[in-house]
Scaffold this motif. Structure first.
Motif, PDB file in Angstrom:
ATOM      1  N   GLU A 226     -20.650  19.664  57.215  1.00 20.66           N
ATOM      2  CA  GLU A 226     -19.324  19.058  57.127  1.00 20.66           C
ATOM      3  C   GLU A 226     -18.899  18.853  55.667  1.00 20.66           C
ATOM      4  OE1 GLU A 226     -21.851  17.721  59.042  1.00 20.66           O
ATOM      5  OE2 GLU A 226     -21.105  18.634  60.882  1.00 20.66           O
ATOM      6  N   ILE A 227     -19.846  18.469  54.839  1.00 21.49           N
ATOM      7  CA  ILE A 227     -19.540  18.279  53.419  1.00 21.49           C
ATOM      8  C   ILE A 227     -19.192  19.606  52.760  1.00 21.49           C
ATOM      9  CG2 ILE A 227     -20.589  17.687  51.194  1.00 21.49           C
ATOM     10  CD1 ILE A 227     -21.838  15.270  52.578  1.00 21.49           C
ATOM     11  N   VAL A 228     -19.881  20.660  53.153  1.00 20.85           N
ATOM     12  CA  VAL A 228     -19.576  21.990  52.600  1.00 20.85           C
ATOM     13  C   VAL A 228     -18.125  22.349  52.864  1.00 20.85           C
ATOM     14  CG1 VAL A 228     -20.037  24.464  52.824  1.00 20.85           C
ATOM     15  CG2 VAL A 228     -21.943  22.866  52.713  1.00 20.85           C
ATOM     16  N   GLU A 229     -17.680  22.192  54.097  1.00 22.24           N
ATOM     17  CA  GLU A 229     -16.295  22.537  54.443  1.00 22.24           C
ATOM     18  C   GLU A 229     -15.300  21.679  53.668  1.00 22.24           C
ATOM     19  OE1 GLU A 229     -15.362  25.176  56.157  1.00 22.24           O
ATOM     20  OE2 GLU A 229     -17.497  25.621  56.341  1.00 22.24           O
ATOM     21  N   SER A 230     -15.584  20.392  53.569  1.00 19.29           N
ATOM     22  CA  SER A 230     -14.703  19.497  52.835  1.00 19.29           C
ATOM     23  C   SER A 230     -14.632  19.884  51.360  1.00 19.29           C
ATOM     24  CB  SER A 230     -15.201  18.055  52.979  1.00 19.29           C
ATOM     25  OG  SER A 230     -14.420  17.184  52.207  1.00 19.29           O
ATOM     26  N   PHE A 231     -15.779  20.186  50.762  1.00 14.94           N
ATOM     27  CA  PHE A 231     -15.794  20.554  49.350  1.00 14.94           C
ATOM     28  C   PHE A 231     -15.073  21.882  49.113  1.00 14.94           C
ATOM     29  CE2 PHE A 231     -17.412  21.929  45.277  1.00 14.94           C
ATOM     30  CZ  PHE A 231     -17.246  20.777  44.535  1.00 14.94           C
ATOM     31  N   PHE A 232     -15.253  22.843  50.000  1.00  9.08           N
ATOM     32  CA  PHE A 232     -14.536  24.114  49.878  1.00  9.08           C
ATOM     33  C   PHE A 232     -13.030  23.878  49.926  1.00  9.08           C
ATOM     34  CE2 PHE A 232     -18.269  26.788  50.323  1.00  9.08           C
ATOM     35  CZ  PHE A 232     -17.874  27.965  49.726  1.00  9.08           C
ATOM     36  N   ASN A 233     -12.581  23.031  50.836  1.00  9.05           N
ATOM     37  CA  ASN A 233     -11.141  22.750  50.938  1.00  9.05           C
ATOM     38  C   ASN A 233     -10.614  22.110  49.660  1.00  9.05           C
ATOM     39  OD1 ASN A 233     -11.032  23.772  53.531  1.00  9.05           O
ATOM     40  ND2 ASN A 233     -11.351  21.787  54.490  1.00  9.05           N
ATOM     41  N   LEU A 234     -11.325  21.138  49.127  1.00 11.83           N
ATOM     42  CA  LEU A 234     -10.912  20.489  47.881  1.00 11.83           C
ATOM     43  C   LEU A 234     -10.868  21.490  46.726  1.00 11.83           C
ATOM     44  CD1 LEU A 234     -13.022  17.233  48.227  1.00 11.83           C
ATOM     45  CD2 LEU A 234     -10.508  17.356  48.220  1.00 11.83           C
ATOM     46  N   THR A 235     -11.853  22.354  46.687  1.00 11.62           N
ATOM     47  CA  THR A 235     -11.918  23.349  45.610  1.00 11.62           C
ATOM     48  C   THR A 235     -10.811  24.384  45.737  1.00 11.62           C
ATOM     49  OG1 THR A 235     -14.297  23.031  45.494  1.00 11.62           O
ATOM     50  CG2 THR A 235     -13.431  24.989  44.436  1.00 11.62           C
ATOM     51  N   ASP A 236     -10.510  24.805  46.955  1.00 13.24           N
ATOM     52  CA  ASP A 236      -9.414  25.769  47.160  1.00 13.24           C
ATOM     53  C   ASP A 236      -8.091  25.203  46.647  1.00 13.24           C
ATOM     54  OD1 ASP A 236     -11.100  27.647  48.274  1.00 13.24           O
ATOM     55  OD2 ASP A 236     -10.575  27.146  50.350  1.00 13.24           O
ATOM     56  N   VAL A 237      -7.826  23.938  46.938  1.00 15.05           N
ATOM     57  CA  VAL A 237      -6.596  23.286  46.460  1.00 15.05           C
ATOM     58  C   VAL A 237      -6.611  23.220  44.936  1.00 15.05           C
ATOM     59  CG1 VAL A 237      -5.325  21.106  46.401  1.00 15.05           C
ATOM     60  CG2 VAL A 237      -6.206  21.973  48.577  1.00 15.05           C
ATOM     61  N   TYR A 238      -7.729  22.806  44.368  1.00 15.41           N
ATOM     62  CA  TYR A 238      -7.851  22.692  42.907  1.00 15.41           C
ATOM     63  C   TYR A 238      -7.631  24.044  42.229  1.00 15.41           C
ATOM     64  CZ  TYR A 238      -9.825  21.457  38.374  1.00 15.41           C
ATOM     65  OH  TYR A 238     -10.015  21.246  37.027  1.00 15.41           O
ATOM     66  N   ASN A 239      -8.321  25.070  42.721  1.00 13.16           N
ATOM     67  CA  ASN A 239      -8.199  26.405  42.114  1.00 13.16           C
ATOM     68  C   ASN A 239      -6.781  26.951  42.218  1.00 13.16           C
ATOM     69  OD1 ASN A 239     -10.839  26.596  41.200  1.00 13.16           O
ATOM     70  ND2 ASN A 239     -11.555  27.649  43.034  1.00 13.16           N
ATOM     71  N   SER A 240      -6.090  26.651  43.308  1.00 12.67           N
ATOM     72  CA  SER A 240      -4.729  27.173  43.487  1.00 12.67           C
ATOM     73  C   SER A 240      -3.748  26.558  42.492  1.00 12.67           C
ATOM     74  CB  SER A 240      -4.240  26.941  44.911  1.00 12.67           C
ATOM     75  OG  SER A 240      -4.016  25.563  45.147  1.00 12.67           O
ATOM     76  N   LYS A 241      -4.093  25.395  41.942  1.00 15.41           N
ATOM     77  CA  LYS A 241      -3.202  24.714  41.004  1.00 15.41           C
ATOM     78  C   LYS A 241      -3.505  25.034  39.544  1.00 15.41           C
ATOM     79  CE  LYS A 241      -2.355  20.820  44.069  1.00 15.41           C
ATOM     80  NZ  LYS A 241      -2.517  19.372  44.262  1.00 15.41           N
ATOM     81  N   GLN A 242      -4.556  25.788  39.290  1.00  5.73           N
ATOM     82  CA  GLN A 242      -4.934  26.081  37.910  1.00  5.73           C
ATOM     83  C   GLN A 242      -3.965  27.074  37.284  1.00  5.73           C
ATOM     84  OE1 GLN A 242      -7.225  24.339  36.192  1.00  5.73           O
ATOM     85  NE2 GLN A 242      -7.125  23.228  38.125  1.00  5.73           N
ATOM     86  N   GLY A 243      -3.594  26.799  36.049  1.00  2.17           N
ATOM     87  CA  GLY A 243      -2.671  27.663  35.333  1.00  2.17           C
ATOM     88  C   GLY A 243      -3.370  28.713  34.506  1.00  2.17           C
ATOM     89  N   ASN A 244      -4.696  28.789  34.616  1.00  2.00           N
ATOM     90  CA  ASN A 244      -5.432  29.806  33.870  1.00  2.00           C
ATOM     91  C   ASN A 244      -6.324  30.589  34.815  1.00  2.00           C
ATOM     92  OD1 ASN A 244      -7.783  28.250  34.306  1.00  2.00           O
ATOM     93  ND2 ASN A 244      -7.354  27.032  32.509  1.00  2.00           N
ATOM     94  N   GLU A 245      -7.081  31.519  34.266  1.00  2.00           N
ATOM     95  CA  GLU A 245      -7.910  32.386  35.108  1.00  2.00           C
ATOM     96  C   GLU A 245      -9.224  31.749  35.521  1.00  2.00           C
ATOM     97  OE1 GLU A 245      -8.409  36.375  33.726  1.00  2.00           O
ATOM     98  OE2 GLU A 245      -6.366  36.475  32.966  1.00  2.00           O
ATOM     99  N   SER A 246      -9.630  30.678  34.851  1.00  2.00           N
ATOM    100  CA  SER A 246     -10.911  30.061  35.150  1.00  2.00           C
ATOM    101  C   SER A 246     -10.835  29.282  36.464  1.00  2.00           C
ATOM    102  CB  SER A 246     -11.313  29.134  34.009  1.00  2.00           C
ATOM    103  OG  SER A 246     -12.625  28.679  34.226  1.00  2.00           O
ATOM    104  N   ARG A 247     -11.850  29.431  37.290  1.00  2.00           N
ATOM    105  CA  ARG A 247     -11.893  28.788  38.600  1.00  2.00           C
ATOM    106  C   ARG A 247     -13.233  28.099  38.790  1.00  2.00           C
ATOM    107  NH1 ARG A 247      -7.181  29.777  38.343  1.00  2.00           N
ATOM    108  NH2 ARG A 247      -5.988  31.257  39.552  1.00  2.00           N
TER     109      ARG A 247
END
Length: 103
Positions: free
Chosen positions: A68-89
């Motif tokens: 369950e934590i894996v899924e939650s962390f993936f979701n948080l990371t997907d949102v974070y990465n989608s908001k990044q203004g650079n290429e680093s993820r």
């Protein structure tokens, strides 16, 4: 039980720690590492500094967590990465733990 492995540039450390709290990750380890990117195959125009190997100050986190934590962390990371203004993820890998005597 899963092994969650996260790599990112060092500047994302505080954000990753916030995501750990939000996802319920209570125990983890981390290490500062040097990341490398081989740009030898890039066109000269794309490789601004004309270096074949670029180094980045990076971090590596790992944590034993439940599914369950894996899924939650993936979701948080997907949102974070989608908001990044650079290429680093933030990069994540998950490994199944088949057997352990300490979990």
């Amino acid at each position: 039980m899963k092994l969650l492995v996260i790599t990112a540039i060092r500047e994302y450390k505080k954000d990753i720690l916030k995501m750990f709290r939000a996802a319920g990750v209570k125990n983890f380890s981390y290490r500062e590492v040097t990341g490398f990117q081989d740009n030898s195959g890039d066109e000269v125009g794309l490789n601004w500094f004309a270096s074949e190997m670029n180094e980045n100050e990076s971090i590596l986190f790992y944590a034993f967590v439940n599914k369950e934590i894996v899924e939650s962390f993936f979701n948080l990371t997907d949102v974070y990465n989608s908001k990044q203004g650079n290429e680093s993820r933030i990069h994540i890998a998950v490994l199944n733990i088949e057997k352990s005597n300490n979990l």
